[in-house]
Design an enzyme around this catalytic site. Structure first.
Site, PDB file in Angstrom:
ATOM      1  N   LYS A  34     -13.554  -3.957  13.516  1.00  0.00           N
ATOM      2  CA  LYS A  34     -14.533  -4.064  12.428  1.00  0.00           C
ATOM      3  C   LYS A  34     -14.171  -5.229  11.530  1.00  0.00           C
ATOM      4  O   LYS A  34     -13.150  -5.201  10.845  1.00  0.00           O
ATOM      5  CB  LYS A  34     -14.587  -2.799  11.590  1.00  0.00           C
ATOM      6  CG  LYS A  34     -15.716  -2.877  10.548  1.00  0.00           C
ATOM      7  CD  LYS A  34     -15.672  -1.770   9.521  1.00  0.00           C
ATOM      8  CE  LYS A  34     -14.855  -2.122   8.305  1.00  0.00           C
ATOM      9  NZ  LYS A  34     -15.436  -3.187   7.462  1.00  0.00           N
ATOM     10  N   GLU A  64      -0.803  -4.282   7.320  1.00  0.00           N
ATOM     11  CA  GLU A  64      -0.397  -5.504   6.638  1.00  0.00           C
ATOM     12  C   GLU A  64      -1.156  -5.505   5.323  1.00  0.00           C
ATOM     13  O   GLU A  64      -2.366  -5.664   5.304  1.00  0.00           O
ATOM     14  CB  GLU A  64      -0.718  -6.724   7.501  1.00  0.00           C
ATOM     15  CG  GLU A  64       0.090  -7.939   7.145  1.00  0.00           C
ATOM     16  CD  GLU A  64      -0.643  -8.797   6.142  1.00  0.00           C
ATOM     17  OE1 GLU A  64      -0.456  -8.527   4.930  1.00  0.00           O
ATOM     18  OE2 GLU A  64      -1.377  -9.699   6.536  1.00  0.00           O
ATOM     19  N   GLY A  82      -5.289  -5.421   4.829  1.00  0.00           N
ATOM     20  CA  GLY A  82      -6.128  -5.285   3.642  1.00  0.00           C
ATOM     21  C   GLY A  82      -5.283  -4.847   2.463  1.00  0.00           C
ATOM     22  O   GLY A  82      -4.079  -5.091   2.431  1.00  0.00           O
ATOM     23  N   SER A  83      -5.907  -4.170   1.546  1.00  0.00           N
ATOM     24  CA  SER A  83      -5.197  -3.816   0.329  1.00  0.00           C
ATOM     25  C   SER A  83      -4.255  -2.637   0.565  1.00  0.00           C
ATOM     26  O   SER A  83      -4.464  -1.815   1.464  1.00  0.00           O
ATOM     27  CB  SER A  83      -6.194  -3.442  -0.764  1.00  0.00           C
ATOM     28  OG  SER A  83      -6.819  -2.222  -0.441  1.00  0.00           O
ATOM     29  N   THR A  84      -3.228  -2.552  -0.255  1.00  0.00           N
ATOM     30  CA  THR A  84      -2.297  -1.431  -0.175  1.00  0.00           C
ATOM     31  C   THR A  84      -3.023  -0.126  -0.466  1.00  0.00           C
ATOM     32  O   THR A  84      -2.751   0.910   0.137  1.00  0.00           O
ATOM     33  CB  THR A  84      -1.144  -1.653  -1.167  1.00  0.00           C
ATOM     34  OG1 THR A  84      -0.412  -2.818  -0.749  1.00  0.00           O
ATOM     35  CG2 THR A  84      -0.184  -0.471  -1.187  1.00  0.00           C
ATOM     36  N   VAL A 140      -6.131   0.731   0.288  1.00  0.00           N
ATOM     37  CA  VAL A 140      -6.830   1.241   1.476  1.00  0.00           C
ATOM     38  C   VAL A 140      -5.819   1.619   2.553  1.00  0.00           C
ATOM     39  O   VAL A 140      -5.997   2.604   3.274  1.00  0.00           O
ATOM     40  CB  VAL A 140      -7.844   0.205   1.999  1.00  0.00           C
ATOM     41  CG1 VAL A 140      -8.485   0.690   3.287  1.00  0.00           C
ATOM     42  CG2 VAL A 140      -8.906  -0.061   0.945  1.00  0.00           C
ATOM     43  N   GLY A 141      -4.727   0.851   2.642  1.00  0.00           N
ATOM     44  CA  GLY A 141      -3.682   1.189   3.608  1.00  0.00           C
ATOM     45  C   GLY A 141      -3.161   2.598   3.380  1.00  0.00           C
ATOM     46  O   GLY A 141      -2.918   3.363   4.310  1.00  0.00           O
ATOM     47  N   GLU A 194      -1.450  -7.456  -7.810  1.00  0.00           N
ATOM     48  CA  GLU A 194      -1.982  -8.529  -6.984  1.00  0.00           C
ATOM     49  C   GLU A 194      -3.347  -8.929  -7.522  1.00  0.00           C
ATOM     50  O   GLU A 194      -4.260  -8.105  -7.584  1.00  0.00           O
ATOM     51  CB  GLU A 194      -2.103  -8.032  -5.537  1.00  0.00           C
ATOM     52  CG  GLU A 194      -2.525  -9.103  -4.574  1.00  0.00           C
ATOM     53  CD  GLU A 194      -2.575  -8.593  -3.146  1.00  0.00           C
ATOM     54  OE1 GLU A 194      -2.991  -7.440  -2.933  1.00  0.00           O
ATOM     55  OE2 GLU A 194      -2.201  -9.353  -2.235  1.00  0.00           O
ATOM     56  N   CYS A 242      -2.822 -12.765   1.028  1.00  0.00           N
ATOM     57  CA  CYS A 242      -1.955 -11.621   0.753  1.00  0.00           C
ATOM     58  C   CYS A 242      -0.533 -12.072   0.443  1.00  0.00           C
ATOM     59  O   CYS A 242       0.167 -11.441  -0.325  1.00  0.00           O
ATOM     60  CB  CYS A 242      -1.964 -10.656   1.926  1.00  0.00           C
ATOM     61  SG  CYS A 242      -1.710 -11.461   3.494  1.00  0.00           S
TER      62      CYS A 242
END
Lengths: 342, 829
Positions: free
Chosen positions: B192, B266, B244-246, B248-249, B397, B300
């Site tokens: 995606k 990542e 992506g972002s932490t 969402v991770g 960030e 990032c």
């Protein structure tokens, strides 16, 4: 590109003032030099990989197209020290060179560019001492200076008094600019006092003539040496620092140029004295000329893109620029034989 | 402006790259894109579309399908169907496909670059000179790995169907980082792209069809976060790879906890950019440009925290400001623009909000004097000085062209400031002193360290984070491990062994670990019981005199190299298979875990000890265990009742200690041949403090097999021994006491397995947790790991044969005990 209004993030707060950038006066006084500052020379740091990375991006971060390119190329013409430095030079080809220096671009092209009134000439003509008088006579009334390579050019290893005498002779013959070579051994051996004294003596011998100090960067081994030699030459009173004789196996490269112009900037910021820069050797194409101009504009600003502070040492560059200008005017690719030879 | 005027001013003019070919491509698709599933374009069953917009002028570029549940199901089914054949084709065949993709990418490089800049807003210089060449390079490099897989990864096979979710900042490059290694190793993919930037992925899908990539091998489903969630939660996906972002991770980690899906993440960063007083400051300034004004700072690993030595900070600041004046912000398709458009209004607002907050918190803002375009979404390069580590802008960030500057006094302080962050993605170090550079690089908590350079990438070098910047690597050999699994796992699954083992806690009366009702326990622990019945050995007095009662041996906790009593004075009984009470162990609790973790951190010097020393200590442990082999065999026998096996287990444990002593100085890193003049050192570094929850399967061997590999690699361990068979572990601390292992390197806390495992998983100063236990316990560990996004390695309740060296020892364990740091060292005087 629409740049009408500033993006205000904080409308009620000023975002700071522009820091004092290097902006020499319209007619900067000559660089008087400084006493030798060995601490400064010792503190010089140059990271080769980082310098090469920046140099490689100069021509990819910036470009000029169409009218801008034509204008920049015209500016480049006015920065050329049109040069012949061959063993087989005679009055015949030197005179041709001088004529070309007076009228470097065809009138019809200048007309088409709307540049007839700009008084486009090259910056100077550069020859060996033997042809200084010939060139001076040929350029009479044009205002164009004659530059002489001197001091045992290109190796610079003839007896020191002779090298100084050579400067005196060329100045007496009418040269207004003297391109000297340094003793590379002084740099390679870290003999900064000796280098300083040598350049200082050349400067004294020049009198009112402007001194361009050729570092022979292709023979200095490292970029750090290039930076240190640049600094010593400026401290000793160089009006210009110049990369190469054109006779070394490696000539003017952008990384070397970047190191030299950064050193010029540091010197200016510390002393207020503006020193000129002259890359020479291997600059043959309009594209290269634009890259050098981009380098100067990016690192030192537009003021350093004028003939009193920037020169190209070149012989065949002009021909390629003429062809590019014609292409801009006609839309067709040009040929060398369509332009008067030097 | 005419030529004569420009001649005087030497101004820059417009230098536009034509958008026409890219727009023509969009028009050919009638500016509407379906989903690429099973090698064909299809409209979304959901019937929904969304617009993707050019951030430089805020105008829509195309309508793109919003994949719904049915669509994702179809894509996963297609990938599943394609998997066996794709896995079965020889590596050489996959290499040809990847090679063809690389060639196509090069042939159409400008179309990709222009489309990327249109969709994302990044300057054409970057998409043309950096993104797309790196993409092609990634496929070339991984074509090579496909070719070499059988030789270089014997005993490994593809993970299966991989769901990949990528961000909008490097749309095609992130696709390459995900797709190339996955396909090379024989996986099939459902990818995606980010909703802001789907277009180059769709063009790439077209290229895949052109080169004849078998249908279903790569499926591209566009959509927003809902589509991503459908992929993450899909039961038939074997692995999720996310960049992506932490934030969402963390959600993905929680959503996949216990599912058995492999996960590589990542995530975000707040990377330090450290400038020492002997750096080439002009080059440093250009480094800052590459660090934070590359891709509008939407990187990032952007060097967003400048840490400058106090002595040169003022000079650096002045030069930086002068340089900022000459940066050019504008039309991304202008070839002479440095900074393009911010990807979307939401991102621009976030940047503006954080910048405003920075000012409100007292930092000094500086921006150049010139103005940004007002059409589209732009933000000027921004420098904050007078920033303290406590400031919001120094911690979070920003993901925009905003850099903060702080100062330090000593190298030690520079490291402390650099590591004073939850993240650990990258760091940049500027000094002309090789001693300093190579001293600092290993001390930085970051997956990538750039010496005198920044934001350089290559397919041959791994990229990925420490700490909350995620786990897993992309690029290089280290990146491929994310896309393979040991073959024995598959065989075990086929043999039905993979069925989750019943939770031992509920396995029947003889395994019941609850305190025996008979001796009337106190809450949570058994009361002291009459001596003789408790002991497995009866001691006899010499000369046939009357038997003496044995001397009570009390198993305590082992923390910081000392035997300590548990925080609460409770004990747990240990039973033999026949129900006899064998002894008692301390009932450790969360405070004991806390103390053990603190002790483990104090033993950090172990990670800096030489590998030779670590090997010597492990050999010595083996030697001392061998000296007491009979005693341990008796203990194992008493606990599991398997007599001949007990002796063999001890012998294996000794051998296993030898294995890891041997590996201690042989699990080499690598020097990656990245394509410019530098050495890229891939170092295996210990992760830090690892919580190890040991298996029940073999009382001694299970303990040794899981506790020793982390120690061999320089980690400190907090071990929770088998709840059923803890006595081998508690006996073991006497071996440790005689073996020169520094206190705190191995801490042993006995107690309730899952209770302690969860304390470890939720502990934000534990860097990784290994868990060998039940399925439910595995899920809990994964779920609780999100506090600090620690790495987890769990078995989902699937047994592992600890006696089989292929399963019970080896490089897999060492990889789990280390993280790869890539240090880029350009050279040349």
């Amino acid at each position: 590109m629409a740049t009408t209004q500033r993006e205000r993030i904080l409308p009620d707060r000023p975002t700071g003032v522009r820091p004092p950038g290097p902006q020499p006066a319209l007619a900067p006084p000559r660089n008087p030099g400084l006493p030798l500052e060995l601490d400064w020379i010792r503190d010089v740091r140059v990271n080769r990989s980082a310098v090469e990375r920046r140099a490689a991006a100069i021509g990819t971060r910036r470009t000029v197209k169409r009218a801008w390119q034509a204008a920049w190329l015209l500016r480049a013409v006015t920065l050329i020290d049109l040069t012949t430095l061959s063993g087989d030079d005679t009055p015949g080809n030197v005179l041709r060179l001088c004529a070309k220096a007076r009228r470097p671009v065809r009138d019809d092209l200048l007309d088409a560019l709307g540049a007839r009134d700009l008084g486009i000439t090259t910056a100077a003509v550069c020859v060996y001492h033997a042809w200084v008088e010939t060139a001076v006579r040929a350029l009479q009334g044009s205002g164009l200076p004659v530059a002489a390579v001197s001091t045992g050019f290109p190796a610079g290893l003839s007896p020191f008094p002779q090298r100084v005498a050579e400067i005196h002779a060329s100045v007496a013959a009418g040269a207004r600019e003297i391109d000297v070579v340094i003793t590379r051994a002084h740099v390679l051996r870290g003999e900064w006092e000796a280098l300083y004294d040598e350049v200082r003596a050349f400067r004294d011998a020049c009198g009112d003539a402007h001194l361009k100090v050729i570092l022979g960067t292709g023979e200095l081994g490292t970029l750090r040496n290039v930076a240190r030699a640049s600094l010593v030459a400026m401290m000793a009173g160089a009006d210009f620092i110049k990369t190469s004789t054109g006779k070394e196996s490696t000539n003017a490269t952008l990384p070397v140029g970047l190191v030299m112009v950064r050193t010029i900037r540091a010197y200016f910021q510390r002393t207020g004295h503006a020193v000129g820069f002259k890359p020479a050797g291997g600059i043959r194409t309009a594209k290269q000329a634009l890259e050098w101009l981009l380098l100067m504009k990016e690192e030192l600003g537009e003021r350093w893109c004028r003939p009193d502070l920037f020169r190209f040492g070149a012989s065949s560059l002009l021909g390629d620029i003429e062809r590019q200008l014609e292409h801009f005017v006609t839309g067709r690719y040009s040929a060398a034989h369509r332009h008067p030879m030097a | 402006m005419n030529v004569a005027e420009i001649f005087e001013t030497l101004e820059y003019g417009p230098a536009p790259e034509s958008a026409a070919p890219a727009l023509a491509w969009l028009d050919r698709h009638e500016r509407t894109f379906g989903l690429f599933i099973d090698g064909r374009w299809a409209p979304p069953r959901s019937g929904e579309y969304f617009e993707t917009v050019n951030p430089a002028d805020a105008r829509p570029l195309a309508r793109v399908a919003q994949a719904g549940k049915e669509d994702v199901d179809r894509a996963v089914a297609a990938a599943r169907a394609a998997l066996p054949a794709w896995q079965a084709v020889p590596g050489h065949a996959r290499a040809r496909y990847l090679y063809a993709l690389a060639r196509q990418l090069q042939k159409h490089s400008r179309l990709f670059a222009v489309l990327e800049s249109l969709d994302n807003g990044k300057p054409i210089r970057e998409s043309r000179d950096i993104d797309i060449p790196l993409v092609a390079r990634h496929f070339y490099h991984h074509a090579g790995w496909a070719q070499l897989m059988e030789r270089e990864f014997p005993g490994y096979t593809a993970v299966g169907v991989v769901g990949q979710i990528i961000p909008w900042n490097f749309p095609l490059l992130m696709l390459a980082w995900k797709v190339a290694p996955a396909l090379a190793m024989g996986n099939t993919v459902v990818l995606k792209p980010a909703e802001f930037t789907p277009l180059t992925a769709l063009l790439f899908a077209e290229v895949c069809a052109d080169v004849g990539l078998p249908p279903g091998v790569l499926n591209i489903v566009t959509g927003d976060g809902r589509t991503g969630a459908l992929i993450v939660e899909h039961p038939d996906v074997d692995k999720i790879a996310f960049t992506g972002s932490t934030e969402v991770g963390r959600i993905i980690r929680e959503a996949t906890a216990g599912s058995g899906k492999r996960l590589s993440l990542e995530l975000g960063g707040k990377s330090p950019f450290i400038v020492y007083d002997d750096a080439d400051l002009d080059s440093v300034v250009e480094g800052v440009v590459d660090a934070i004004w590359f891709n509008q700072g939407q990187v990032c690993c952007a060097g967003s925290r400048i840490l400058a030595h106090e002595g040169i900070a003022a000079t650096l600041e002045a030069r930086l400001k002068a340089r900022m004046e000459t940066l050019r912000v504008g039309d991304p398709l202008d070839k002479a623009v440095d900074i393009g458009a911010i990807v979307a209004p939401a991102q621009l607002e976030k940047i503006q909000r954080l910048v405003r907050q920075g000012v409100e918190e007292g930092a000094v803002l500086w921006q150049p004097s010139w103005s940004c375009p007002t059409e589209g979404w732009f933000f000027p390069p921004t420098l904050f000085t007078d920033v303290s580590p406590a400031a919001t802008i120094a911690q979070v960030e920003i993901f925009g062209p905003v850099v903060v500057m702080m100062t330090f006094r000593t190298p030690e302080e520079s490291v402390a400031l650099a590591n004073n962050t939850r993240y650990g993605l990258a760091a940049s170090v500027w000094t002309e002193n090789v001693n300093l550079a190579l001293d600092i690089a290993p001390k930085l908590k970051a997956g990538t360290v750039w010496i005198n350079c920044t934001n350089v990438f290559d397919a041959a070098a791994g990229f990925g984070g420490y700490r909350e910047s995620g786990y897993g690597r992309e690029g290089g050999r280290e990146g491929l491990w994310e896309y393979v699994k040991p073959e024995w796992e598959t065989h075990a699954a086929k043999a039905g062994l993979a069925a989750a083992r019943p939770d031992l806690d509920a396995a029947g009366p003889d395994l019941d670990l609850e305190p025996d009702p008979a001796p009337a326990p106190g809450a949570g622990g058994a009361a002291p019981a009459p001596d003789a019945v408790l002991r497995n050995e009866i001691e006899f007095a010499p000369n046939g005199a009357a038997p003496l009662p044995p001397i009570d041996r009390t198993a305590k906790l082992y923390i910081g190299g000392r035997q300590v009593r548990p925080d609460q004075g409770y004990s747990l009984p240990v039973h033999a298979p026949d129900g006899r009470l064998l002894g008692e162990v301390a009932h450790g609790n969360r405070k004991d875990i806390r103390n053990a973790v603190e002790a483990a951190h104090k033993a950090a010097a172990w990670g800096r000890a030489t590998a030779h020393l670590r090997a010597q200590v492990l050999y010595y442990i083996a030697e001392n265990l061998a000296a007491r082999a009979d005693e341990f065999a008796a203990r194992v026998h008493a606990m599991n009742g398997a007599s001949p096996a007990a002796a063999a287990e001890v012998a294996r444990a000794i051998e296993r200690l030898f294995t890891y002593a041997a590996y201690a100085d042989k699990f080499d890193g690598a020097v990656h041949p990245t394509p410019f003049r530098n050495v890229t050192l891939a170092m295996h570094e210990p992760i830090g403090v690892i919580g190890v929850v040991c298996p029940d399967d073999a009382p001694l061997l299970g303990f040794i097999s899981t506790v020793i590999p982390p120690i061999a690699m320089g980690n400190a361990v907090v071990a929770v021994p088998s709840e059923r068979f803890p006595l081998a572990a508690t006996d073991f601390y006497q071996v440790l006491d005689t073996s020169d292992l520094p206190g705190g390197v191995l801490n042993i806390v006995t107690g309730r397995r899952d209770e302690l495992a969860q304390v470890l998983a939720a502990h934000d100063d534990v860097d990784a947790v290994w868990y060998f236990g039940s399925r439910e316990g595995s899920a809990a560990v994964e779920r609780l790991s999100t506090g600090n996004m620690k790495r987890t390695w769990v078995d989902y309740g699937r047994p592992r044969d600890w006696t089989d060296p292929r399963q019970g020892e080896g490089v897999e364990f060492l990889r789990q005990a280390t993280q790869v740091k890539n240090i880029w060292v350009p050279y040349g005087e």
